[in-house]
Design a protein around this motif. Structure first.
Motif, mmCIF file in Angstrom:
data_model
loop_
_atom_site.group_PDB
_atom_site.id
_atom_site.type_symbol
_atom_site.label_atom_id
_atom_site.label_comp_id
_atom_site.label_asym_id
_atom_site.label_seq_id
_atom_site.Cartn_x
_atom_site.Cartn_y
_atom_site.Cartn_z
ATOM 1 N N GLY A 26 0.995 3.146 -1.108
ATOM 2 C CA GLY A 26 1.027 1.754 -0.729
ATOM 3 C C GLY A 26 1.139 1.224 0.506
ATOM 4 O O GLY A 26 1.009 -0.083 0.731
ATOM 5 N N CYS A 27 1.432 2.255 1.384
ATOM 6 C CA CYS A 27 1.502 1.814 3.047
ATOM 7 C C CYS A 27 1.421 3.043 3.910
ATOM 8 O O CYS A 27 1.554 4.017 3.463
ATOM 9 N N ALA A 48 -7.205 -2.867 1.764
ATOM 10 C CA ALA A 48 -6.256 -3.052 2.672
ATOM 11 C C ALA A 48 -6.198 -3.992 3.699
ATOM 12 O O ALA A 48 -7.270 -4.400 4.263
ATOM 13 N N ARG A 101 -1.671 -1.876 4.313
ATOM 14 C CA ARG A 101 -1.012 -2.147 3.124
ATOM 15 C C ARG A 101 -2.164 -2.480 2.049
ATOM 16 O O ARG A 101 -2.669 -3.440 2.186
ATOM 17 N N PRO A 102 -2.497 -1.627 0.988
ATOM 18 C CA PRO A 102 -2.036 -0.372 0.809
ATOM 19 C C PRO A 102 -2.643 0.639 1.651
ATOM 20 O O PRO A 102 -3.405 0.258 2.603
ATOM 21 N N ASN A 103 -2.527 1.885 1.563
ATOM 22 C CA ASN A 103 -3.157 2.897 2.352
ATOM 23 C C ASN A 103 -4.696 2.820 2.453
ATOM 24 O O ASN A 103 -5.225 2.444 1.627
#
Length: 111
Positions: A26-27, A48, A101-103
């Protein structure tokens, strides 16, 4: 605790450094270092959103055709699906954080 000394390190763009400080689905938070006269490939992320925050030096970043000059302790957001390219046009290395965010793994598309 995480730092540049114990984070996963990788080389990108042939001569730029990255340290994965946070690497979750998620990050992600990456500490990056670009030497003088270096740049990344123009690209975008489909999902993202990103935030670039300069720790030291001067970062030029082109976002959707507009160039921005960021100095130490300045940052800028990049929404999903927005072409961008980070560049170091100075005589000194620039270090910055990229918070996504997200990855961004598997989410990068060349523009």
């Amino acid at each position: 605790m995480i730092s540049k000394e114990n984070a996963e390190h990788y080389i990108w763009g042939g001569n730029c450094d990255g340290w994965r400080l946070v690497d979750r689905e998620g990050c992600s938070i990456i500490h990056e270092k670009m030497p003088p006269d270096s740049q990344e490939v123009r690209h975008f992320h489909q999902t993202a959103e990103q935030f670039f925050f300069v720790l030291s030096g001067c970062l030029h970043i082109e976002i959707a055709g507009t160039e921005h000059e960021l100095h130490s302790h300045e940052g800028i957001e990049i929404p999903p699906n927005t072409p961008h390219q980070a560049m170091n046009r100075s005589d000194e290395a620039v270090e910055f954080l990229v918070i996504s965010r997200p990855n961004t793994r598997g989410d990068r598309v060349l523009a």
